[in-house]
Design an enzyme around this catalytic site. Structure first.
Site, PDB file in Angstrom:
ATOM      1  N   HIS A 104       0.859  -1.190   0.000  1.00  0.00           N
ATOM      2  CA  HIS A 104       0.000   0.000   0.000  1.00  0.00           C
ATOM      3  C   HIS A 104       0.894   1.238   0.000  1.00  0.00           C
ATOM      4  O   HIS A 104       1.925   1.263   0.677  1.00  0.00           O
ATOM      5  CB  HIS A 104      -0.918  -0.008   1.231  1.00  0.00           C
ATOM      6  CG  HIS A 104      -2.020   0.987   1.134  1.00  0.00           C
ATOM      7  ND1 HIS A 104      -1.806   2.339   1.320  1.00  0.00           N
ATOM      8  CD2 HIS A 104      -3.335   0.850   0.828  1.00  0.00           C
ATOM      9  CE1 HIS A 104      -2.949   2.977   1.144  1.00  0.00           C
ATOM     10  NE2 HIS A 104      -3.892   2.102   0.840  1.00  0.00           N
ATOM     11  N   GLU A 116      -3.724   1.586  -7.597  1.00  0.00           N
ATOM     12  CA  GLU A 116      -4.128   2.725  -6.770  1.00  0.00           C
ATOM     13  C   GLU A 116      -3.207   3.909  -7.047  1.00  0.00           C
ATOM     14  O   GLU A 116      -2.114   3.985  -6.474  1.00  0.00           O
ATOM     15  CB  GLU A 116      -4.006   2.372  -5.283  1.00  0.00           C
ATOM     16  CG  GLU A 116      -4.819   1.180  -4.845  1.00  0.00           C
ATOM     17  CD  GLU A 116      -5.175   1.292  -3.374  1.00  0.00           C
ATOM     18  OE1 GLU A 116      -6.362   1.404  -3.083  1.00  0.00           O
ATOM     19  OE2 GLU A 116      -4.268   1.302  -2.529  1.00  0.00           O
TER      20      GLU A 116
END
Ligand code: PEP
Length: 255
Positions: free
Chosen positions: A98, A174
């Site tokens: 992430h 993302e």
């Protein structure tokens, strides 16, 4: 039956552990109602709540994932959580790479590939996050960045197809500039990236099961638009997933 849309809810550190348990129990029945033959929901609470939330949703169709994991097997690594612990608790998924953990812990693509390797050794499906910074987008370097992030993962996969046999690989694109900003990429940009990702992974289709997800400011207003982008088969959602009414709308629009 393979479900065709996957929604991952990343609770980050928005709630404390007591609030997380409350959120899960108050919304338990409604979470269960949201799952059906078409969609799959994976909730990723903080480490401290992982076991309890997993117990709460045991024997339901709601899956639980971790937000991160250690590269190390075990030993003198203060503050880290091992993949072996996930395995023993029956946790089936873990987010890795992430952008917030890349930034916070200065993780390299190799560190993330090591986590990937550790997860598949223990039969846990990686939710691999990739994405470019705004400056990289502006410089037209998005696909170069994604290539660099994916290359070490492809190298590991080359020697590990047997371990990936029973696992699902989830790849969440993302864009870093979209996470938490309320801004999402336009249609052309997304179509280009997802067709590129699809091409890269579809060659492995007889060896792995993969799902491509989009993450970054998904909300009830943009869910339908995003769902209609070709090759997007799921969302990774942060902030909006902690407002149950909003999450419900996203899941319903997303089907
Ligand atoms: C995320 O946490 O990966 C994310 C996409 O966050 P948000 O939905 O809040 O932008």
């Amino acid at each position: 039956m393979k479900k065709n849309f996957t929604i991952i809810s990343n609770w980050k550190m928005y709630l404390d552990t007591i609030e997380e348990l409350k959120f899960a129990t108050i919304n338990y029945d409604n979470f269960i109602k949201l799952t059906n033959s078409e969609n799959k929901i994976i909730l990723c609470p903080s480490f401290l709540s992982l076991n309890s939330i997993n117990q709460i949703f045991k024997s339901t169709d709601i899956f639980i994932g971790a937000q991160n994991c250690s590269t190390h097997l075990n030993g003198n690594f203060t503050g880290q959580i091992s993949v072996e612990s996930f395995n023993k608790l029956g946790i089936k998924y873990s987010i890795i790479g992430h952008s917030e953990t890349r930034r916070e812990f200065k993780e390299s693509n190799i560190d993330i590939a090591n986590k990937f390797s550790r997860l598949i050794d223990f039969g846990i499906s990686p939710i691999l996050c990739i994405g470019e910074e705004l400056e990289e987008k502006k410089a037209g370097k998005t696909l170069d960045v994604l290539t660099k992030q994916l290359d070490p993962i492809f190298k590991i996969m080359e020697n590990s197809y047997n371990k990936l046999n029973h696992l699902e690989l989830l790849i969440a694109y993302e864009p870093v500039w979209s996470i938490g900003s309320g801004i999402i990429p336009d249609q052309d940009y997304l179509e280009n990236i997802f067709s590129w990702l699809h091409k890269n992974f579809s060659g492995l289709r007889n060896k792995i099961v993969f799902t491509l997800l989009y993450g970054g400011s998904v909300n009830a207003e943009n869910a339908k638009f995003l769902k209609n982008i070709k090759n997007i088969n799921g969302f990774l959602i942060g902030k909006s997933s902690l407002d149950f009414q909003e999450f419900e709308k996203i899941v319903k629009y997303g089907i």
